[in-house]
Design an enzyme around this catalytic site. Structure first.
Site, PDB file in Angstrom:
ATOM      1  N   LYS A  24       0.851  -1.191   0.000  1.00  0.00           N
ATOM      2  CA  LYS A  24       0.000   0.000   0.000  1.00  0.00           C
ATOM      3  C   LYS A  24       0.881   1.233   0.000  1.00  0.00           C
ATOM      4  O   LYS A  24       1.790   1.366   0.816  1.00  0.00           O
ATOM      5  CB  LYS A  24      -0.902   0.025   1.238  1.00  0.00           C
ATOM      6  CG  LYS A  24      -2.100  -0.875   1.126  1.00  0.00           C
ATOM      7  CD  LYS A  24      -3.090  -0.568   2.248  1.00  0.00           C
ATOM      8  CE  LYS A  24      -4.305  -1.469   2.149  1.00  0.00           C
ATOM      9  NZ  LYS A  24      -5.251  -1.220   3.263  1.00  0.00           N
ATOM     10  N   GLU A  39       1.160  -1.793  17.059  1.00  0.00           N
ATOM     11  CA  GLU A  39       0.816  -2.610  15.884  1.00  0.00           C
ATOM     12  C   GLU A  39       1.284  -4.058  16.071  1.00  0.00           C
ATOM     13  O   GLU A  39       0.645  -4.984  15.574  1.00  0.00           O
ATOM     14  CB  GLU A  39       1.425  -2.013  14.604  1.00  0.00           C
ATOM     15  CG  GLU A  39       0.894  -0.644  14.214  1.00  0.00           C
ATOM     16  CD  GLU A  39      -0.425  -0.659  13.407  1.00  0.00           C
ATOM     17  OE1 GLU A  39      -0.905  -1.744  13.037  1.00  0.00           O
ATOM     18  OE2 GLU A  39      -0.966   0.434  13.174  1.00  0.00           O
ATOM     19  N   GLU A  91      -7.174  -6.020  -0.813  1.00  0.00           N
ATOM     20  CA  GLU A  91      -8.193  -5.787   0.192  1.00  0.00           C
ATOM     21  C   GLU A  91      -9.591  -5.893  -0.370  1.00  0.00           C
ATOM     22  O   GLU A  91     -10.438  -4.999  -0.202  1.00  0.00           O
ATOM     23  CB  GLU A  91      -7.976  -4.418   0.864  1.00  0.00           C
ATOM     24  CG  GLU A  91      -8.788  -4.304   2.145  1.00  0.00           C
ATOM     25  CD  GLU A  91      -8.337  -3.160   3.022  1.00  0.00           C
ATOM     26  OE1 GLU A  91      -7.155  -2.808   3.000  1.00  0.00           O
ATOM     27  OE2 GLU A  91      -9.191  -2.632   3.752  1.00  0.00           O
ATOM     28  N   ARG A 126      -8.105  -8.866   3.877  1.00  0.00           N
ATOM     29  CA  ARG A 126      -7.038  -7.973   4.306  1.00  0.00           C
ATOM     30  C   ARG A 126      -7.538  -6.915   5.279  1.00  0.00           C
ATOM     31  O   ARG A 126      -6.764  -6.365   6.075  1.00  0.00           O
ATOM     32  CB  ARG A 126      -6.396  -7.306   3.076  1.00  0.00           C
ATOM     33  CG  ARG A 126      -5.230  -6.402   3.425  1.00  0.00           C
ATOM     34  CD  ARG A 126      -4.452  -5.943   2.195  1.00  0.00           C
ATOM     35  NE  ARG A 126      -3.408  -5.007   2.600  1.00  0.00           N
ATOM     36  CZ  ARG A 126      -2.347  -4.698   1.869  1.00  0.00           C
ATOM     37  NH1 ARG A 126      -2.177  -5.245   0.684  1.00  0.00           N
ATOM     38  NH2 ARG A 126      -1.439  -3.851   2.302  1.00  0.00           N
ATOM     39  N   ASN A 133      -7.207  -3.741   9.712  1.00  0.00           N
ATOM     40  CA  ASN A 133      -7.709  -2.439  10.156  1.00  0.00           C
ATOM     41  C   ASN A 133      -8.257  -2.461  11.577  1.00  0.00           C
ATOM     42  O   ASN A 133      -8.845  -1.474  12.023  1.00  0.00           O
ATOM     43  CB  ASN A 133      -8.783  -1.942   9.188  1.00  0.00           C
ATOM     44  CG  ASN A 133      -8.194  -1.668   7.828  1.00  0.00           C
ATOM     45  OD1 ASN A 133      -7.108  -1.111   7.718  1.00  0.00           O
ATOM     46  ND2 ASN A 133      -8.885  -2.102   6.793  1.00  0.00           N
ATOM     47  N   HIS A 139      -8.042   6.163  12.800  1.00  0.00           N
ATOM     48  CA  HIS A 139      -7.949   7.159  11.731  1.00  0.00           C
ATOM     49  C   HIS A 139      -8.846   8.360  12.012  1.00  0.00           C
ATOM     50  O   HIS A 139      -8.456   9.502  11.767  1.00  0.00           O
ATOM     51  CB  HIS A 139      -8.355   6.542  10.393  1.00  0.00           C
ATOM     52  CG  HIS A 139      -7.298   5.675   9.778  1.00  0.00           C
ATOM     53  ND1 HIS A 139      -7.588   4.676   8.882  1.00  0.00           N
ATOM     54  CD2 HIS A 139      -5.957   5.660   9.942  1.00  0.00           C
ATOM     55  CE1 HIS A 139      -6.457   4.082   8.509  1.00  0.00           C
ATOM     56  NE2 HIS A 139      -5.457   4.656   9.148  1.00  0.00           N
TER      57      HIS A 139
END
Lengths: 375, 375
Positions: free
Chosen positions: A155, A197, A249, A253, A257, A264
């Site tokens: 990405k 993460e 995605e 995938r 998130n 976000h």
């Protein structure tokens, strides 16, 4: 494990292969792997001109070392610096990269190397995806977050005034070199944000990894090489498996998130200036854990275990009290994964297991703001 | 041939499938196919919001017709206009498209439709490739050049002050609708420029097509539907075969650049203002034909036949006399297909047969300028 035949000292190297057919590529992990860049790159790209994109902070620390390795294998690098910080992850910065590459007449065989964290990796990757319709791309991530997350999976992209990563492309690197020694110069706050993460991978995919982090958190924070390389490798393996199964995605995938939907939104509502990405994700993961428990998808004790580990790490877990539900809702509905005011939300069903549900942006925003008010 | 079950009158439809595995898509060709857009798009995208990108000239002629068809099948289009002309094929125009799409909150399911010629198609395609990391893309080409060339194959991109198409991506459409009736409003000069590319397909891939154009040139210029649809279809077939064999131009796809090496150089040296793309390519093809003959790759009589047909068409075939060799050389060496001052040049070996040779930019530039001086 790989050892090069050159004068480079035999070192422990963890290698993960991202399996994408003819676009497969290796992620090489270990202390000092930066010094092997030229040699390893020469194995996949003919030596010649190339461009190194970095920021002034990382450049001062590692650019000479990397260029020395590149030149030692016959590469001739130019260096492009983008100012440090998420607010420079813009189309203007990419446009600047285009200008320099074109002025220097770099052709489509010349690789672009990203030396830095996620911002440098994402925008260099987007430049590599679109310069001359695509040139070889190499990731040399120097933050933990980039090493376990953004450097794996292809990405790329930039932010827009209306949101993060709204402009971008999928473009896989030909090589990823994660030098764990570079983490020694990483500010502790960024190390903590990266470990968020790492914990995420445990929560969504690997209960054993989660337990190992609980066990070895202090060693990880102390950058103990015996634990660090193996944990980075495991995260890359997990992400590589997900990406290999669903590169673009279409569906699966999206489990990556977990914690990112609200994360976000919070980043956006706080102008990307209050929290590091990993910090916002830590709040989002804590929210997602409680939300999962409240819907009966996972036992409250397991959700608490996730939040507890994030707190031990020193990452924020509470939604800030000054967020406005309506504004947050608009931000969530504007996410590129949203459709018709609905967001595909990742819930946890226990450690290593997740489920998707469509949830309205409004419900998430109101629940998040109400939760914040309780504290 | 396809006929829709709706109230649309049964019409002749030529359908070419571009075979790219799960990204395969149909090109539907015929007079009036614009009116079937909504219905045909609904077969590949769930009806909902979408965006139509066009320029003011084409908008006035066809935007309402297209939107009516879209709305008739449940689509809800917004319209974005980019000023007409190659000089607006820029990153700024794409950035404007991003802004409008984001303001309108179009999500990643919403298709972008390009209604216009190659400029609109290329920049809309690039926006579709990069908005939210990729959204569905539909080409509705309204020039002959776009119908036989730029709408097929997935190359998208924009120009840079230093050269054409230097920024871009590969992004295949989900559907191409080529309405031959729209060519009735095309200025004759653009029709001629488009027919240059039609002749190119004959030269590089299909001697029978070349002979047919020699035979039916007047009917083509008169837009005789009996010839036009079949010729457009044949060109799309030929391009689709090439693209299917080599989507990303690793090698074979480069044969499509016959006449384009010098053509691009001339366009660049004349500031993209003196010649239409097809006109510059006509000069480039004439040059390439003579160059092929002078190297003994093809009989001089065959090269002459190519140049003669281009002249009958009314396209320019002579290199302009005011070009400077050094400046042209720099432009050629700066082409994104160039490497180390060498250009992969496409020679003809006869009608329907080509070969590649690496040629120095200097040799091409000097030969072109010397040839111009002879006239």
């Amino acid at each position: 494990m790989a050892a090069l035949s050159s004068g480079v000292e035999m070192s422990m190297r963890e290698v993960v292969t991202v399996a994408l057919g003819e676009r497969s590529y290796p992620i090489v992990i270990g202390a000092g792997v930066l010094d092997e860049c030229g040699e390893r790159l020469a194995a996949v790209c003919r030596p010649g001109r190339c461009a190194l994109v970095t920021n002034p902070v990382v450049a001062r620390l590692y650019a000479e070392q990397l260029k020395e390795s590149l030149m030692g294998s016959g590469f001739d690098p130019i260096q492009i610096e983008i100012a440090d910080g998420e607010r420079y992850k813009t189309l203007d910065s990419v446009s600047h990269i285009y200008d320099v590459l074109l002025e220097a007449k770099l052709d489509r065989k010349a690789p672009l190397l990203a030396l830095g964290g996620g911002v440098i990796g994402d925008l260099t990757g987007f430049a590599a995806a679109t310069y001359l319709r695509g040139v070889p791309f190499v990731q040399v991530p120097t933050t933990l977050l980039a090493q376990v997350d953004s450097s794996v999976g292809g990405k790329t992209g930039v932010n827009h005034p209306l949101g993060k990563n709204l402009i971008g492309a999928f473009h896989q690197p030909v090589l990823v070199l994660s030098d764990s020694a570079t983490l020694r110069t990483l500010p502790r706050r960024e190390l903590v944000a990266g470990l968020v993460e790492v914990i995420k991978y445990g929560v969504i995919l690997d209960a054993a990894l989660f337990a190992r982090i609980e066990e070895d958190l202090d060693a990880l924070l102390a950058l103990d090489e015996r634990v660090l390389g193996a944990v980075i490798r495991r995260c890359c393996e997990l992400k590589a498996e997900v990406v290999g199964a669903d590169e673009r995605e279409a569906d699966y995938r999206a489990i990556l998130n977990f914690g990112h939907t609200l994360g976000h939104g919070i980043e956006s509502e706080t102008q990307y200036s209050r929290y590091l990405h990993g910090e916002a994700v830590s709040i989002g993961m804590s929210f997602a854990a409680h939300f999962s428990a409240s819907r009966g998808y996972c036992p409250p004790a397991v959700a608490d275990r996730v939040v507890r580990l994030l707190r031990r790490l020193g990452a924020p877990t509470e939604v800030p009290t000054d967020l406005q539900a309506r504004s947050l809702q608009a931000a969530l509905a504007g996410d590129k994964k949203a459709a018709g005011g609905q967001v595909k939300f990742v819930f946890m069903e226990g450690l290593g297991r997740t489920r998707f549900e469509m949830v309205s942006a409004r419900e998430i925003a109101e629940r998040a703001v109400a939760g914040a008010a309780e504290h």
